[in-house]
Design a protein around this motif. Sequence first.
Motif: not given
Length: 455
Positions: A10-13, A17-21, A58-61, A197-198
């Motif tokens: 999992g690589t989310g928030e 902490g990375y979400v939506g770019g 998303k890896n670069v970001g 947050q939705l």
Amino acid sequence: MAPLNVLIVGTGEYTTGYVGGGASNSDKSLGVVGLVMFDLRSRGKVDWIGMVGTTGLKNVGIRQHLTNGIGKKYTGLDTTVELMPADGIARDVEAYKTAIDKLKPGDAVIIFTPDDTHFAISLYAIEHGCHIIVAKPAVKTVEEHRALVEAAERKGVLAVVELHKRFDPIYADARERIRTLGDFSYYNAYMSQPKFQLQTFKSWAGKSSDISYYLNSHHIDMLTWSQQGRAVPISVVASAASGVAASEEYGCVDSTEDTITLMVMFKNIQSGNFGTALFTSSWIAPKAEVHSQQRFFYMGHEGEIRVDQAHRGYEAADDDRGFYQNNPLFLRYQPDPLGRYAGQNTYGHISFERWVDAVLGVNSGDYSPSDFEASLPTVKSTLVVTKILEAGRKSLDQGGIKIDLEYEIPVAVVAAEVPKKKFIKTVTDTKTTVNDGHGHQKTTHVIRTVYKPTE
């Protein structure tokens, strides 16, 4: 002792902490899991760190976010991480299998993915001989939960649920105070997320899970943890409100509930007295002075406790955020005077470091996984949480009917939990009744523990 290899699924928030770019606009813009693991690596407890999601686009970001947000903010933290699937891979929902296959038995896996994926990922890691810590709720059904318990015991690995509120000093203190207040009588808990947050959750909200699984799990664990060996849940009734999450503005599926309340009946083991608990969670709260409202009220036969976890008397205001309440007890993001990360004593951090220390102890042969049943929220000790959550979902799906729970009373624990009385014997009473107006018989087995006062 060799440091631990750790794979984060999992690589989310919560992990980066990375979400939506870009950085999340929540209170976790730097994530939690990755930051803690980078610190543990700097202190020699962790070695290789990998992260696996479902896309390499998303890896670069993510790398840039970790470098700018963490590497440049703190002195001495190396944010090097192996990201999977590889850069440029559009989608691979089973990339976690490839990543886990690279690990060896005794390595560790952290799982922060949508709720309905926890079971498959956790089981795959355990069967590979890896220790795990999985985000709450561990799984969505009792059947899945028991399967994880069986697999972890068979493979000899430590499987833990990341219920960090157990390490909040106020919650931990309240738990012990609760156990001095006699029989359980009443509990009322509330926890929320702001509706913005939705935008982050809508890919899974109402599809793979609901707000009760996502948030009520914390306070359900708090109460059942405090009642271990003292009271057991016997039934659940659920109700829900709707209209915001499924609206066009937020775009969740039509069945998505906004707010869910579970009413859970408990039975005190020794006395047979009943208690009532209300657990309410919502993800349509307005943007306010805190990211998440979190509070509970507990009443026992000999006293009461009130906890407002969101308001600790630490207030601030700035031009960007306006007025807000701080909670550095969860995770301290501000560095120390030398620019170093300083969150080691916060409960968001401790939750992971205690697990890492335990895994290192098991790998060294000094401990076995069963040695941590009392000190960590293992999958075995948290089965009751899943029982309540699943019953709540069943109740909602069946129009709010009462769902009865099966339970077992650990006699040895009951005896140990009454230090002022002497254990004599355990008696099982069997009672057969005719119920429901159709002549169906119901047999009830009630376990009574007989004591006498000590001299």
